[in-house]
Design an enzyme around this catalytic site. Structure first.
Site: not given
Ligand code: GAL
Length: 796
Positions: A425, A501
């Site tokens: 990201e 993710e």
């Molecule tokens: C994602 C990020 C993570 C964490 C997560 C929380 O976008 O990659 O590190 O911050 O959000 O929702």
């Protein structure tokens, strides 16, 4: 790696002394200038420069008494006090409101005279962060990232035998963050001292890959890099022997290598392993390649490489194939901290976390967002857990490339690693420059490891600027958002995708209502940030779209920092399927029900709602049974059919007693879960994760502490403060309770329970015997014992 006469790798974690806070910089700099000769009188012939480090103007070889003794791995951040004050060095939110700062470590050590002429290297597996290292007053190097290991050759600077002791001094500056989560501070991974002959296998000097896999044989390639640090050429012989897991020789080979003076040579050979045992999460079979280097008949090095035989393939339609078979990824993303210890996890604690994930049915670990600790990779190889090892930053500067090289060279023999994640990201995803940097990283990765795909975990750069084309696999962080993942699959059918993710669902263990004041979130799994989704959506999306390869849930465990959606006084994240202590939240049973075939039936909330008689309670059930029946005090509240991947709900008028959930398959009752209305807190039940430990000074036991009523039922709201005391050869190294807003210290011998539970971590001494732990609270007590063994025997 096994120690041998020719290669010694000793653990260098013991006997460090630590000082929190900076030392006036001029003194440090002086110590760094070739020992400060400019400020000292010129040295007489034969005189030693006698500055180990310089403290507060006192040029001295003596380590001040107030530098306290510490054992590595060490994280000073977790020892601090929570504070909502950036002036104290606590980065709001992201670091869990714990102060960071600057610290120093020193260690005194002898080197035998017999090691003169050998190559002696100090290896740091991870220092958080920006370290500067001096040895005997000589500045030897600086290293910025807290996530990549580094090593320095010390041979020139050491004192051997009677010449005196040596002192290594490390300055650690953790004031600037590298990530947006709790990162800890200090030498939080192992340190090693490695002594080898000057003719030896290079660091990470082997690379073993599976070329082909037939039923009765596998062709593997072994590349071996040998370094000659002598002034004259060395015509050497390399003998490589493959051992199976039982220690039997499988095959060996012999090669001659001509290596010039001060030269490095890489040889490559193809070896056939008959009847290979394949590595997989269910059968984590490991071989060992022993590389022996001979010069004029003398063995100069023995270097062991653990490896597995397996093939991996990622496709745009069938997802991931391991050894030719499709395998859906049940992944979790994880940071590296844990209750009681911050990021300084003893190896057993890393293993414990992986065991907990495996029990839940998780088969893949994404090391978010940085390279994993070396021991984690060993453990994942051994226990059978796939790994996505991740680069910290989208950075193609020399430092960025060297961090990436470390990630890959260190990890490329691990069968558990299935892909290299090059970034997560980054803001410049999808830009022209972002794509260039990503391409450079991908090329660098491919050069070092052509066998594994590269991936970038993107959250917006999927379709812009050629960004997605720079990597082999396009990571979809929260790709379920607006159906982005499915839409992109239709538009780019050849794109290989992974659900890198997902979810980010926020829950607090044992809490069933939104509680902004305390920073708690209901366990029903309905609260998530705008980019996230429920566990049910995260998983069923993948089941319906196998081209996604699988999913990595954010996160397996809660971690310090990122207390989304709250701020101070909340200090921990709520994203975990388990809390910071590894205690399961209700959603744990959701994942267990969809990720394992073991019958699961789990109802929540708890059933102790005194004063709420007659009110309607929402009862949810997670199960992988076909049908589920709910019974209140023996009366059936109905049988419902489970829709795989979802939950069931009942609205139940509360009355105290017993709420029983039964799961049926094929009409047969195969699983049951009981919730009861509990009585008053009566005792403490201590459950160690193991009762037999190694008396090696580092082995560890996680003791789960439960407050129960007189019948042994856990009191689900108990918050009693518990005091621990220990007898025998062990010590308490930390406590925790999983409460995301708790400001009690983790380095203590007491802790309040949170919703019925807390944990205490016991580490063994280097002495065998019985370790007795007792716990007490007002009107409560409990105890348990563990035994530590030395060489298989309990000596006392
Ligand atoms: C994602 C990020 C993570 C964490 C997560 C929380 O976008 O990659 O590190 O911050 O959000 O929702």
């Amino acid at each position: 790696m096994a120690n041998s006469k020719e290669r010694e790798r000793i653990n260098f974690d013991a006997d460090w002394q630590f000082h929190l806070g900076d030392i006036p910089i001029s003194y440090v700099v002086k110590a760094g200038m070739t020992g400060g000769i400019t400020d000292c009188e010129m040295l007489e012939q034969g005189e030693w420069l006698d500055i180990a480090f310089v403290d507060k103007g006192m040029e001295s070889n003596a380590i001040p008494d107030d530098w306290r003794k510490v054992q590595l791995p060490h994280d000073w951040c977790v020892e601090g006090e929570y504070a909502n004050d950036p002036n104290l060095g606590s980065r709001p939110g992201s670091n869990g409101y714990l102060p960071t700062g600057i610290g120093y470590y020193v260690k005194r050590f002898p080197i035998p005279a017999s090691d003169l002429g050998k190559k002696i290297v100090i290896q740091f597996d991870g220092v958080m962060r920006c370290s500067t290292v001096w040895v005997n007053g000589h500045l030897i190097g600086t290293h910025a990232s807290g996530y990549t290991g580094f090593r320095y050759e010390l041979s020139d600077l050491l004192r051997y035998g009677d010449e005196g002791d040596n002192v290594v001094c490390v300055r650690v500056d953790a004031t600037e963050a590298e990530g947006w989560w709790y990162e800890g501070c200090g030498i939080y991974r192992h340190v090693w001292l490695e002594t080898t002959d000057r003719l030896s296998v290079a660091n990470y000097g082997t690379f073993i890959t599976t070329l082909t896999l037939e039923e009765d044989e596998s062709r593997i390639r072994i590349e071996t890099t040998i370094e000659n640090g002598y002034q004259t050429p060395r015509d050497s012989v390399l003998v490589t022997t493959i051992f199976d897991q039982e220690g039997h020789v499988v095959v060996d080979s012999r090669r001659e290598c001509q290596i010039g003076r001060y030269d490095v040579v890489t040889t490559s050979e193809i070896i056939i392993v008959p009847n290979p045992q394949l590595w997989s999460p269910n059968t984590p079979y490991l071989y060992t390649a022993v590389s022996q280097v001979f010069y004029q008949g003398r063995l100069t090095d023995r270097y062991d490489t653990s490896f597995g035989i397996r093939t991996i393939e990622f496709t745009s339609d069938r997802g991931f194939l391991l050894n030719g078979e499709p395998l859906l990824i049940h992944g979790t993303c994880n940071h590296q901290d844990f209750a009681g210890v911050g990021v300084a996890l003893p190896d057993r604690l890393i293993e414990y976390k992986i065991e907990l994930l495996k029990e839940m049915g998780c088969n893949a670990y994404r090391s978010a967002h940085h390279p994993a600790t070396p021991e984690l990779l060993d453990i994942c190889d051994r226990l059978g857990m796939l790994v996505v090892d991740e680069n910290r930053k989208l950075d193609s500067s020399p430092t960025g490339i060297s961090d990436l090289e470390y990630l890959i060279c260190r990890g490329r023999n691990h069968p558990s690693i299935i892909m290299w994640s090059l970034e997560n990201e980054e803001i410049i995803e999808g830009t022209v420059i972002g794509a260039r940097i990503l391409r450079t990283l991908a090329n660098a990765a491919k050069k070092l490891d052509p066998t594994r795909p590269t991936m970038a975990a993107m959250n917006h750069g999927w379709n812009w600027g050629g960004y997605a084309e720079a990597v082999d696999i396009v990571g979809y962080n929260y790709g379920q958002r607006d159906g982005q993942d499915v839409g992109d699959h239709l538009e780019y059918p050849d794109r290989i995708m992974v659900g890198s993710e997902s979810a980010s669902c926020t829950t607090t263990r044992g809490i069933y209502a939104f509680d902004e004041k305390h920073g708690y979130l209901p366990a029903y799994g309905t609260v998530h940030p705008s980019w996230g989704c429920t566990p049910e959506k995260a998983w069923t999306d993948v089941v319906q779209n196998p081209f996604l390869t699988g999913v990595f849930i954010w996160t397996g465990f809660d971690y310090r920092g990122e207390p989304t959606p709250f701020e101070w006084p909340c200090v921990n994240s709520h994203f975990g399927i388990m809390d910071l202590c590894g205690l399961p939240k209700d959603s744990y049973y959701y994942y267990k029900s969809v990720w394992t075939s073991e019958p699961v039936v789990h109802a929540f909330p708890h059933w102790s709602w005194e004063g709420r008689e007659g009110e309607t309670i929402d009862v949810w059930v997670y199960s992988n049974c076909e049908k589920v029946e709910l019974l209140l005090n023996g009366r059936s509240l109905g049988v419902k059919a489970m829709m795989p991947g979802f939950h069931l709900e009942w609205q139940v008028e509360y009355e105290s007693g017993e709420l029983t959930t039964r799961g049926y398959r094929g009409g047969e009752w195969i699983a049951e879960h009981k919730l009861v209305t509990v009585g008053a807190a009566d005792r403490i039940v201590l459950t160690p994760d193991r009762t037999e430990l190694q008396a090696d000074g580092v082995d560890l036991c996680v003791v789960r502490v439960a407050i129960t009523d007189d019948l042994g039922y856990v009191v689900p709201t108990a918050g009693n403060e518990i005091q621990f005391s220990i007898k025998g050869p062990g010590r308490i190294i930390g406590v925790g309770n999983g409460d995301p807003s708790c400001h009690e210290p983790d380095k203590a011998d007491r802790r309040s329970a949170f919703n019925g539970y807390c944990i205490v971590l016991i580490q063994c001494d280097q002495e065998a015997g019985e370790i007795a732990l007792t716990a007490s609270g007002i009107g409560l007590s409990g105890s348990c014992t563990m035994t530590s063994y030395f060489d298989g025997k309990c000596l006392s």
